[in-house]
Design a protein around this motif. Structure first.
Motif: not given
Length: 96
Positions: A66-70, A3-6, A14-15
């Motif tokens: 999600i792909y680039s950060h997780y 779960r990611i938030y605001t 932005c990215l």
């Protein structure tokens, strides 16, 4: 499930927009919103110009984030957006 938030949703947008427009992520301002007619949307400002993103654009940005950060490959159908109206907090649940 993740779960990611605001804040992370805004970072994802932005990215995503900075990559598409060739600007710095800090040059992009984002405001998330939800209404019954349009669903989840975002208004963003880049170089003094405003643009609206619809839900599918938000899902695309989150998918790439999600792909680039997780380091997880997810599909838009795996992402569920939500809003706690009392707190003004958006979230995205990533399943799968």
């Amino acid at each position: 499930m993740v779960r990611i938030y605001t804040d992370e949703i805004i970072n994802a947008v932005c990215l995503h927009i900075s990559e598409r427009r060739g600007v710095q992520p800090t040059d992009v301002e984002v405001q998330l919103s939800w209404d019954e007619e349009y669903g989840y949307t975002a208004e963003l400002w880049v170089s003094g110009r405003s643009q609206y993103l619809i839900e599918s654009n938000l899902l695309e940005a989150i998918e790439q984030f999600i792909y680039s950060h997780y380091n997880r490959r997810v599909f838009r159908s795996d992402i569920r957006l939500g809003l706690n109206e009392d707190e003004g907090e958006f979230w995205a649940d990533i399943v799968g």
